[in-house]
Motif scaffolding. Sequence first.
Motif, PDB file in Angstrom:
ATOM      1  N   GLY A  32       0.866  -1.008   0.097  1.00 39.84           N
ATOM      2  CA  GLY A  32       0.084  -0.047   0.009  1.00 39.84           C
ATOM      3  C   GLY A  32       0.728   1.245  -0.097  1.00 39.84           C
ATOM      4  N   GLY A  33       0.103   2.179  -0.233  1.00 41.56           N
ATOM      5  CA  GLY A  33       0.911   3.733  -0.182  1.00 41.56           C
ATOM      6  C   GLY A  33       1.671   4.065  -1.452  1.00 41.56           C
ATOM      7  N   VAL A  34       2.130   3.097  -2.401  1.00 44.76           N
ATOM      8  CA  VAL A  34       2.748   3.431  -3.318  1.00 44.76           C
ATOM      9  C   VAL A  34       1.914   4.377  -4.528  1.00 44.76           C
ATOM     10  N   GLY A  35       0.706   4.492  -4.537  1.00 38.12           N
ATOM     11  CA  GLY A  35       0.001   5.384  -5.213  1.00 38.12           C
ATOM     12  C   GLY A  35      -0.817   4.661  -6.454  1.00 38.12           C
ATOM     13  N   LYS A  36      -1.224   3.253  -6.028  1.00 34.15           N
ATOM     14  CA  LYS A  36      -2.039   2.411  -6.874  1.00 34.15           C
ATOM     15  C   LYS A  36      -3.178   3.133  -7.257  1.00 34.15           C
ATOM     16  N   SER A  37      -4.012   3.608  -6.138  1.00 36.38           N
ATOM     17  CA  SER A  37      -5.233   4.142  -6.350  1.00 36.38           C
ATOM     18  C   SER A  37      -5.174   5.204  -7.332  1.00 36.38           C
ATOM     19  N   LEU A  38      -4.116   6.271  -6.967  1.00 35.48           N
ATOM     20  CA  LEU A  38      -4.237   7.449  -7.829  1.00 35.48           C
ATOM     21  C   LEU A  38      -3.746   7.060  -9.294  1.00 35.48           C
ATOM     22  N   SER A  75     -10.345   4.376  -1.780  1.00 39.16           N
ATOM     23  CA  SER A  75     -10.089   5.982  -1.913  1.00 39.16           C
ATOM     24  C   SER A  75     -10.508   6.549  -3.196  1.00 39.16           C
ATOM     25  N   ASN A 115       5.716   5.041 -10.192  1.00 32.67           N
ATOM     26  CA  ASN A 115       5.166   6.402  -9.518  1.00 32.67           C
ATOM     27  C   ASN A 115       6.074   6.977  -8.581  1.00 32.67           C
ATOM     28  N   MET A 116       6.070   8.242  -8.396  1.00 33.06           N
ATOM     29  CA  MET A 116       6.926   9.073  -7.513  1.00 33.06           C
ATOM     30  C   MET A 116       8.423   8.837  -8.070  1.00 33.06           C
ATOM     31  N   PRO A 142       5.853  11.608 -11.956  1.00 31.52           N
ATOM     32  CA  PRO A 142       6.777  12.655 -10.979  1.00 31.52           C
ATOM     33  C   PRO A 142       5.878  12.606  -9.690  1.00 31.52           C
ATOM     34  N   ILE A 143       6.387  12.970  -8.700  1.00 31.15           N
ATOM     35  CA  ILE A 143       5.731  13.418  -7.604  1.00 31.15           C
ATOM     36  C   ILE A 143       5.145  14.719  -7.985  1.00 31.15           C
ATOM     37  N   ASP A 144       3.918  14.868  -8.070  1.00 30.32           N
ATOM     38  CA  ASP A 144       3.381  16.140  -8.561  1.00 30.32           C
ATOM     39  C   ASP A 144       2.255  16.488  -7.488  1.00 30.32           C
ATOM     40  N   LEU A 147      -1.547  16.498  -8.598  1.00 25.85           N
ATOM     41  CA  LEU A 147      -2.240  15.309  -8.374  1.00 25.85           C
ATOM     42  C   LEU A 147      -2.816  14.774  -6.947  1.00 25.85           C
ATOM     43  N   ARG A 148      -2.123  15.122  -5.927  1.00 25.44           N
ATOM     44  CA  ARG A 148      -2.373  15.039  -4.681  1.00 25.44           C
ATOM     45  C   ARG A 148      -3.311  15.936  -4.261  1.00 25.44           C
ATOM     46  N   ALA A 162      -6.707  14.897  -5.838  1.00 24.49           N
ATOM     47  CA  ALA A 162      -7.088  13.598  -5.054  1.00 24.49           C
ATOM     48  C   ALA A 162      -7.534  14.198  -3.825  1.00 24.49           C
TER      49      ALA A 162
HETATM   50  P1  ADP Z   1      -2.281   3.223  -2.679  1.00 31.60           P
HETATM   51  O1  ADP Z   1      -3.521   3.137  -3.461  1.00 31.60           O
HETATM   52  O2  ADP Z   1      -1.158   2.683  -3.379  1.00 31.60           O
HETATM   53  O3  ADP Z   1      -2.421   2.879  -1.264  1.00 31.60           O
HETATM   54  P2  ADP Z   1      -2.747   6.093  -2.955  1.00 31.60           P
HETATM   55  O4  ADP Z   1      -2.858   6.166  -4.343  1.00 31.60           O
HETATM   56  O5  ADP Z   1      -3.859   6.170  -1.961  1.00 31.60           O
HETATM   57  O6  ADP Z   1      -1.650   4.836  -2.631  1.00 31.60           O
HETATM   58  O7  ADP Z   1      -1.383   7.198  -2.677  1.00 31.60           O
HETATM   59  C1  ADP Z   1      -0.819   7.640  -1.413  1.00 31.60           C
HETATM   60  C2  ADP Z   1      -1.071   8.997  -1.359  1.00 31.60           C
HETATM   61  O8  ADP Z   1      -0.127   9.446  -2.038  1.00 31.60           O
HETATM   62  C3  ADP Z   1      -2.411   9.753  -1.644  1.00 31.60           C
HETATM   63  O9  ADP Z   1      -2.337  10.894  -0.714  1.00 31.60           O
HETATM   64  C4  ADP Z   1      -1.891  10.189  -3.040  1.00 31.60           C
HETATM   65  O10 ADP Z   1      -2.592  11.381  -3.247  1.00 31.60           O
HETATM   66  C5  ADP Z   1      -0.398  10.605  -2.808  1.00 31.60           C
HETATM   67  N1  ADP Z   1       0.208  10.382  -4.204  1.00 31.60           N
HETATM   68  C6  ADP Z   1       0.428   9.038  -4.984  1.00 31.60           C
HETATM   69  N2  ADP Z   1       0.989   9.350  -6.015  1.00 31.60           N
HETATM   70  C7  ADP Z   1       1.504  10.692  -6.185  1.00 31.60           C
HETATM   71  C8  ADP Z   1       2.286  11.496  -6.992  1.00 31.60           C
HETATM   72  N3  ADP Z   1       2.526  10.776  -8.161  1.00 31.60           N
HETATM   73  N4  ADP Z   1       2.223  12.731  -6.668  1.00 31.60           N
HETATM   74  C9  ADP Z   1       1.859  13.554  -5.632  1.00 31.60           C
HETATM   75  N5  ADP Z   1       1.015  12.522  -4.561  1.00 31.60           N
HETATM   76  C10 ADP Z   1       0.771  11.157  -4.799  1.00 31.60           C
END
Ligand code: ADP
Length: 271
Positions: free
Chosen positions: A35-41, A68, A196-197, A233-235, A238-239, A242
């Motif tokens: 978790g936390g790698v940005g899969k949902s994003l 999410s 991601n990131m 990128p970390i952008d 996007l956050r 979200a």
């Molecule tokens: P997962 O689904 O893998 O648990 P999330 O998609 O919920 O992870 O992402 C975790 C957090 O990091 C969220 O707050 C999301 O908005 C942020 N995040 C993810 N990818 C990026 C990115 N490329 N740039 C900025 N924030 C990001």
Amino acid sequence: MSENKKLNPNFNPFGVRLNKESHIKKVIAVVSGKGGVGKSLVSGLLASTAINQGYFTGLLDADVTGPSIGRMFGIKQGAYSNEEGLIYPAVTPKQLKIMSSNMLLEDEEKAVMWRGIMINNAIKDFYAKVLWQDLDLLFVDMPPGTGDVPLTVYQSLPVAGIVLVTTPQDLVSMIVAKAIDMANKMNVPILGIIENMSYMKDEASGQVFYPFGESKLEEYASRHNIKILARLPIDPTLRLAADQGEFDQLEVEYLNDALQSIVSDIDLQVE
Ligand code: ADP
């Protein structure tokens, strides 16, 4: 005389049957090791890119205990069903269709406390009993890891392929390899990796930073014979989108080429 028909490569003997009102051309699962790698994003971004490119698109949030997707797209409504028990998905202004477990909760802040079997049944219903109608693409935001729910999705839904989401750090651990192994064992094609990131860019100077170190993605992907679809990128935009439920309005182009590669690899036919 009976004719021998070639089996659909996505044929699944344990599969659940989609309701008759719906027709989904291709199901794509978005997977990560942890978790936390940005899969949902990334799931949200793939779906909004597909919408922006004109595909009829749905997004199924199978990450039931940490949903999410609803929040990212500002979905406030609950889920309703018709007389036949078919569930209406949420539909965003851009016509993305979404089904998420937090649409079943009265209070979004309450925890989903479902036992494994309930989760598995919910996922099957989110696919089979939702009025998706005609979709070109249905993205499934999977829970992280290689547990029971991914197994249920692979066994019950006709998954055309998976997209793997990694970060520079988690590539070094075994968890990504395990997710790859699971997809291979289930005979589900891996369409590619989205890192991601991956980096950060200072817009003013154009300078690029690697806060998590430069990744070994090239080497990793070639060792496992997997395509690199994109590096995100970390952008902060996007956050913010979200967090503020404004993902539907996003018009970023990060995944335009990745989506085209996916669509061609799964042989999506659109009129
Ligand atoms: P997962 O689904 O893998 O648990 P999330 O998609 O919920 O992870 O992402 C975790 C957090 O990091 C969220 O707050 C999301 O908005 C942020 N995040 C993810 N990818 C990026 C990115 N490329 N740039 C900025 N924030 C990001």
